[in-house]
Structure formats: C-alpha cells, structure tokens
Design an enzyme around this catalytic site. Structure first.
Site, PDB file in Angstrom:
ATOM      1  N   SER A 110      -2.279 -16.999  -1.394  1.00  0.00           N
ATOM      2  CA  SER A 110      -1.462 -16.724  -2.575  1.00  0.00           C
ATOM      3  C   SER A 110      -2.364 -16.560  -3.787  1.00  0.00           C
ATOM      4  O   SER A 110      -3.082 -17.486  -4.177  1.00  0.00           O
ATOM      5  CB  SER A 110      -0.475 -17.867  -2.819  1.00  0.00           C
ATOM      6  OG  SER A 110       0.025 -17.746  -4.133  1.00  0.00           O
ATOM      7  N   HIS A 127      -0.476 -12.751  -0.430  1.00  0.00           N
ATOM      8  CA  HIS A 127       0.835 -13.223  -0.872  1.00  0.00           C
ATOM      9  C   HIS A 127       0.889 -13.150  -2.405  1.00  0.00           C
ATOM     10  O   HIS A 127       0.025 -13.714  -3.083  1.00  0.00           O
ATOM     11  CB  HIS A 127       1.010 -14.669  -0.394  1.00  0.00           C
ATOM     12  CG  HIS A 127       2.349 -15.268  -0.672  1.00  0.00           C
ATOM     13  ND1 HIS A 127       3.403 -15.204   0.215  1.00  0.00           N
ATOM     14  CD2 HIS A 127       2.821 -15.957  -1.752  1.00  0.00           C
ATOM     15  CE1 HIS A 127       4.459 -15.832  -0.302  1.00  0.00           C
ATOM     16  NE2 HIS A 127       4.123 -16.293  -1.487  1.00  0.00           N
ATOM     17  N   ASP A 176       3.096 -13.936  -5.749  1.00  0.00           N
ATOM     18  CA  ASP A 176       4.218 -14.725  -6.256  1.00  0.00           C
ATOM     19  C   ASP A 176       4.716 -14.143  -7.577  1.00  0.00           C
ATOM     20  O   ASP A 176       4.171 -14.415  -8.642  1.00  0.00           O
ATOM     21  CB  ASP A 176       3.774 -16.179  -6.445  1.00  0.00           C
ATOM     22  CG  ASP A 176       3.623 -16.895  -5.115  1.00  0.00           C
ATOM     23  OD1 ASP A 176       4.585 -16.863  -4.322  1.00  0.00           O
ATOM     24  OD2 ASP A 176       2.560 -17.474  -4.857  1.00  0.00           O
ATOM     25  N   MET A 180       7.225 -14.081 -10.457  1.00  0.00           N
ATOM     26  CA  MET A 180       8.150 -15.045 -11.082  1.00  0.00           C
ATOM     27  C   MET A 180       8.599 -14.532 -12.448  1.00  0.00           C
ATOM     28  O   MET A 180       7.820 -13.901 -13.162  1.00  0.00           O
ATOM     29  CB  MET A 180       7.462 -16.391 -11.286  1.00  0.00           C
ATOM     30  CG  MET A 180       6.854 -16.964 -10.022  1.00  0.00           C
ATOM     31  SD  MET A 180       6.276 -18.644 -10.302  1.00  0.00           S
ATOM     32  CE  MET A 180       5.326 -18.923  -8.818  1.00  0.00           C
ATOM     33  N   HIS A 187       6.554 -11.908  -2.760  1.00  0.00           N
ATOM     34  CA  HIS A 187       7.551 -12.974  -2.812  1.00  0.00           C
ATOM     35  C   HIS A 187       8.231 -12.930  -4.185  1.00  0.00           C
ATOM     36  O   HIS A 187       7.642 -13.346  -5.184  1.00  0.00           O
ATOM     37  CB  HIS A 187       6.837 -14.325  -2.569  1.00  0.00           C
ATOM     38  CG  HIS A 187       7.727 -15.518  -2.621  1.00  0.00           C
ATOM     39  ND1 HIS A 187       7.236 -16.813  -2.698  1.00  0.00           N
ATOM     40  CD2 HIS A 187       9.094 -15.642  -2.612  1.00  0.00           C
ATOM     41  CE1 HIS A 187       8.242 -17.655  -2.727  1.00  0.00           C
ATOM     42  NE2 HIS A 187       9.373 -16.986  -2.686  1.00  0.00           N
ATOM     43  N   MET A 214      10.424 -14.239  -6.789  1.00  0.00           N
ATOM     44  CA  MET A 214      11.151 -15.415  -7.304  1.00  0.00           C
ATOM     45  C   MET A 214      11.761 -15.001  -8.633  1.00  0.00           C
ATOM     46  O   MET A 214      11.372 -15.462  -9.703  1.00  0.00           O
ATOM     47  CB  MET A 214      10.188 -16.598  -7.468  1.00  0.00           C
ATOM     48  CG  MET A 214       9.860 -17.254  -6.138  1.00  0.00           C
ATOM     49  SD  MET A 214       8.389 -18.298  -6.250  1.00  0.00           S
ATOM     50  CE  MET A 214       7.138 -17.057  -6.009  1.00  0.00           C
ATOM     51  N   MET A 247      10.244 -22.118   2.474  1.00  0.00           N
ATOM     52  CA  MET A 247       9.601 -22.775   1.330  1.00  0.00           C
ATOM     53  C   MET A 247       9.398 -24.252   1.639  1.00  0.00           C
ATOM     54  O   MET A 247      10.353 -24.967   1.935  1.00  0.00           O
ATOM     55  CB  MET A 247      10.455 -22.643   0.065  1.00  0.00           C
ATOM     56  CG  MET A 247      10.607 -21.233  -0.497  1.00  0.00           C
ATOM     57  SD  MET A 247       9.054 -20.402  -0.888  1.00  0.00           S
ATOM     58  CE  MET A 247       8.290 -21.547  -2.023  1.00  0.00           C
ATOM     59  N   GLY A 298       7.969 -22.063  -7.744  1.00  0.00           N
ATOM     60  CA  GLY A 298       7.646 -22.028  -9.172  1.00  0.00           C
ATOM     61  C   GLY A 298       6.192 -22.294  -9.498  1.00  0.00           C
ATOM     62  O   GLY A 298       5.643 -21.703 -10.414  1.00  0.00           O
ATOM     63  N   ASP A 357       5.370 -21.549   3.077  1.00  0.00           N
ATOM     64  CA  ASP A 357       4.790 -21.376   1.747  1.00  0.00           C
ATOM     65  C   ASP A 357       4.918 -22.646   0.912  1.00  0.00           C
ATOM     66  O   ASP A 357       6.029 -23.065   0.580  1.00  0.00           O
ATOM     67  CB  ASP A 357       5.541 -20.216   1.065  1.00  0.00           C
ATOM     68  CG  ASP A 357       4.967 -19.851  -0.290  1.00  0.00           C
ATOM     69  OD1 ASP A 357       3.886 -20.348  -0.649  1.00  0.00           O
ATOM     70  OD2 ASP A 357       5.620 -19.044  -0.989  1.00  0.00           O
ATOM     71  N   GLY A 373      -2.436 -21.202  -1.393  1.00  0.00           N
ATOM     72  CA  GLY A 373      -2.958 -20.860  -2.713  1.00  0.00           C
ATOM     73  C   GLY A 373      -4.124 -21.745  -3.082  1.00  0.00           C
ATOM     74  O   GLY A 373      -5.298 -21.369  -2.949  1.00  0.00           O
ATOM     75  N   SER A 374      -3.818 -22.974  -3.511  1.00  0.00           N
ATOM     76  CA  SER A 374      -4.878 -23.861  -3.993  1.00  0.00           C
ATOM     77  C   SER A 374      -5.873 -24.247  -2.897  1.00  0.00           C
ATOM     78  O   SER A 374      -7.047 -24.477  -3.185  1.00  0.00           O
ATOM     79  CB  SER A 374      -4.271 -25.097  -4.660  1.00  0.00           C
ATOM     80  OG  SER A 374      -3.223 -25.608  -3.884  1.00  0.00           O
TER      81      SER A 374
END
Ligand code: DX5
Ligand code: ZN
Length: 214
Positions: free
Chosen positions: A6, A30, A32, A34, A63, A65, A134, A139, A170, A192-193
């Site tokens: 991500s 991926h 995100d 938002m 994705h 959101m 999820m 978020g 995810d 991600g992280s």
C-alpha cells in the site's frame, strides 16, 4: 501468497521512486483513495494514480474509500488486470457500478468495513473477481490487525467455492499476522507500514514472504 504494497505508507514526496523501489519484488500495487467523508482522511485520486499508472507495470488494486465511487471509478485510466474495489456500504444497488467498471475494462472488487455483515456482499459473488477483507477500520495505515478478519477469510473461502475470486486482506499485516492470513486462505496480503515503514524494503518483503510460507 501475493503481496500488494500500500503506497499510503510511502513517502508522497517521491511516490514514483518509492513504488519503483519495490516493483520488481511484489505482485500488485494497492492505492488507498480516501475522500475525507467516507473515511476521516484524505489521500489522492485519479490524477495521481493515473500519472503513476503510466510509469509502473504491475497491476493496480484501487481501493476506493469514498462516497459516490460511481462518479470517480470511471476516471481511473486502468489496465486490464487492474481491480477497482469499492465499499458495499456506499451503494444501494452495486450492480450498475459493477457494469460500469467492467465496461472500462477493469476487474471488479468489493470490500466492507469490519462492522458490516459479510451477508451484505454474498449476493455479489458472481460479479467480482476480488474481495478485500478489511482487518482494520479503513482510514489510516499502521493500525493493529483485527483477528476477527481471519474468520471472515475462512467463511468467504467456503462461500466462494469454485468461483474465480481472489481474497485480499488489508490492514495490520506484518511478519506475525501474515502467517495466520495465509493459513486462513487469503490469496493477497496488502502491506503498507510493514514495507514502506522499513528502511530495507527488499529485506522487509523477503521476511513477509518467508513468514507467509511458515
Ligand atoms: C487502511 C488502508 C490500508 C492501509 C494498510 O484504510 O486501506 O491499505 O494502507 O496499512 P498498514 O499495512 O500499515 O496497516
Ligand atoms: Zn486499502
């Protein structure tokens, strides 16, 4: 198990370099998206994702959101194996949106918040090629994995049966949690992280792949 990093956790000041630093080591990217309404955070939208689409070669998982994904989904310049994933909570009748995503040549994906019953997506299994489970509240990156997501993955595996649908998971994926999601039957892990938060991305990816096989 496939890995889909991500970019939410990448350094936005050099997104392309960040993506290129892992592109040869992973399976998909991926994104995100938002809007500050559906989730309390704002990221990027079609102009940014489309600019990066021209520079990268592996498939994208987009994705969404956002409220009104039907307005923005057609604005993504997708390639054939890309998947546009929207939240079931945003649509009274998702069938029209599936049609418009497919008409653009993308694959359809659906997702749901941890508190939304799995039954809300079961009616759409014949319309999607990816389901995103999820394992955090959508978020933000860097949250703790919710183990209830494992039950969802197992239930979905049963419900999917012989259909050609990938299960992606995810949120909160790291060297510890990736083992259990692989065992539960997920096909793709979003991280991600656990990738972009680490100074040595190749080592982080290797460790995730290794752990998913244990
Ligand atoms: C959360 C996003 C995730 C997030 C995962 O809303 O959908 O894709 O980037 O980040 P980590 O892997 O740090 O939990
Ligand atoms: Zn995501």
């Amino acid at each position: 198990m496939k890995l889909s990093p991500s970019l939410l956790s990448a350094d936005f000041a050099c997104l392309l370099d960040e993506a290129l630093s892992v592109e040869d080591l992973v399976d998909r990217f991926h994104w995100d998206v938002m809007d500050g309404h559906f989730v309390p955070n704002l990221t990027f939208g079609p102009p940014v994702v489309n600019a990066l689409r021209k520079k990268l070669h592996i498939p994208f998982d987009i994705h969404l959101m956002i409220d009104h994904p039907e307005v923005y989904a057609p604005q993504f310049a997708i390639q054939p194996d890309d998947v546009i994933i929207f939240h079931v909570e945003t649509q009274a009748d998702p069938l029209e949106l599936f049609r418009s995503i497919r008409a653009k040549g993308a694959r359809c994906g659906i997702t749901l918040k941890p508190g939304t019953p799995l039954e809300d997506i079961v009616a759409y299994l014949d319309h999607v090629s990816m389901i995103l489970v999820m394992s955090v509240e959508p978020g933000f990156g860097g949250q703790q994995f919710m183990p209830e997501a494992l039950t969802r993955v197992r239930e979905l595996r049963q419900l999917i049966g012989a259909r050609d649908i990938e299960i992606s998971i995810d949120g909160g994926i790291n060297e510890t949690t990736i083992r259990s999601v692989a065992q539960a039957g997920a096909d793709i892990a979003v991280a991600g992280s656990a990738i972009f938060g680490k100074p040595d991305r190749a080592a982080a990816i290797h460790a995730l792949r290794q752990a998913s096989r244990e």
